[in-house]
Design an enzyme around this catalytic site. Sequence first.
Site, PDB file in Angstrom:
ATOM      1  CG  MET A  99      30.654 -92.591 -32.841  1.00  0.00           C
ATOM      2  SD  MET A  99      31.208 -91.012 -33.531  1.00  0.00           S
ATOM      3  CE  MET A  99      32.988 -91.288 -33.596  1.00  0.00           C
TER       4      MET A  99
ATOM      5  CG  ASP B 270      25.657 -83.765 -30.056  1.00  0.00           C
ATOM      6  OD1 ASP B 270      25.649 -84.068 -28.837  1.00  0.00           O
ATOM      7  OD2 ASP B 270      26.644 -83.957 -30.788  1.00  0.00           O
TER       8      ASP B 270
ATOM      9  CE  LYS C   9      20.647 -88.722 -38.928  1.00  0.00           C
ATOM     10  NZ  LYS C   9      21.193 -90.067 -39.161  1.00  0.00           N
TER      11      LYS C   9
END
Length: 521
Positions: A179, A43, A64
Amino acid sequence: MDARDIEAEPGTVYLVGSGPGDPGLLTVRAKALLEDADVILHDRLPGPKIIGMLPDERCEYVGKHAQGERTTQSEINDRLVEYARNGKKVVRLKGGDSFVFGRGGEEAEYLANHGVPFEVVPGVTSAIAAPAVVGIPVTHRDYASSVSFVTGHEDPSKTESAVDWEALAEAGGTIVVLMGVKRLPDYTRALREAGMDPETPVALVERGTWPQQQVATGTLETIVEARDEVGIKPPAVTVIGDVAATRESVLDVLENEYAPLVDRAEAQEGGAKATSDGDAPTVAVFRPDDDRITDAVTLLEELDAEPVPDPMLAVEATGATPRSDADYVVFTSKTGAELVAEAGWEPEAETVCAIGPATADALRAEGYAVDLVPEEFTSSGLVTALEDRVAGARVEVARSDHGSPVLLEGLEDAGAYVHETVLYRLVRPENSGRSAELAADGELDAACFTSSLTVEHFLEAAAEREIREEALAGLEAATVGVIGEPTRETAAEHDVTVDLVASEATFERLARETVDATRED
């Protein structure tokens, strides 16, 4: 070092942690596996520099996408098993350490349940590395003899948080939240309500060791305001505890090769001029939502810009292929090259032409020989390159439904018998228009328009939101770059002021020149 230390084993999956983002912090084992792997699933979290090292032909993006869609974990698990069972040497590359909030444990269990051999290659976790490079130790003999690592992004299917913030507040020591940018107000409030001193020092470190590294500091009471003032965005690490304040005592002599260590808020107090996000201009990019938007984002990050990916083009394939009786076949996009390959098109004696190097590379990647690329990568450039050759010849133009009439008319004027095959239609994706909102709010520093259609779709998205005039005003204040003269003309027709036309009709040149112009302003 024996052979196992250098070469990957066919049919094996390697769960590799890439560290915080600096290629110099990759482990020796990780670097060797990346060089030897048949396929690398990744990613964006490994960071632009590490991703930029990877060979495109062996990479598969599983993160994403710009439209908010995400490759699901179950899809990733299935791909890992499929590639391994096909005898591939597979690397699953994660940012930091794959076993620290990286879902590496879930992937390991899935591989084990399916009888697929795997190896875990630890990485330097950003939970420790990101604070360290800006001068914050997570433990300190005088301030913290324990550290707790917490996720700020739990499974959304949970009905309540599994994190006991009250227990963490009572335990003392350092709390490191990964996060946790979005939920910062929630957990700082929870810690205060649990009795933690509101004056407890807190630091946020965004993209530690990346070119866009930046820091915000404050207290449990003020850190949300500091986050917003500095413009901290994910990915970032939150450090809560007395160790966060020790940074001030080492900052004057701390050196590293990353972004400036001074907080942006402090720099602005000193009168420094900044763009909407520190020294990183926000740049809207409108590529299709595939590897082109990923590559564009990576390039802009390498240029120390903050990309705003907002795909304005989606591809609807028609299933058509070029006619087989042509003397010349002209391709004007990478998408066209990929679609004819998927449809099984096989050239015979045709001369295959590409409008530019990206299209030519895509054709070659699909196994086609490319006979001609013009010196100028535009429709006019193609006409110039072909006009002395095509009188009386049959020319097949294979492209989208929004191709420039310049190409067809120019070839016909040169005496060619021209036929156009529409390989795909270009439509505006649903939910596009984030960049228009930023422009309307005065938060966009630059925009890179790559076709006339991206200009039209941008304004359509703005009109849908009833902010067309505000978005136009925002573009007026920003640096607007376009890829070629036809796009400039379309922009002018719609009252968009263009600051520059790329000196070469490639996205890389457009991006570099637009970012440079933004900084000059």
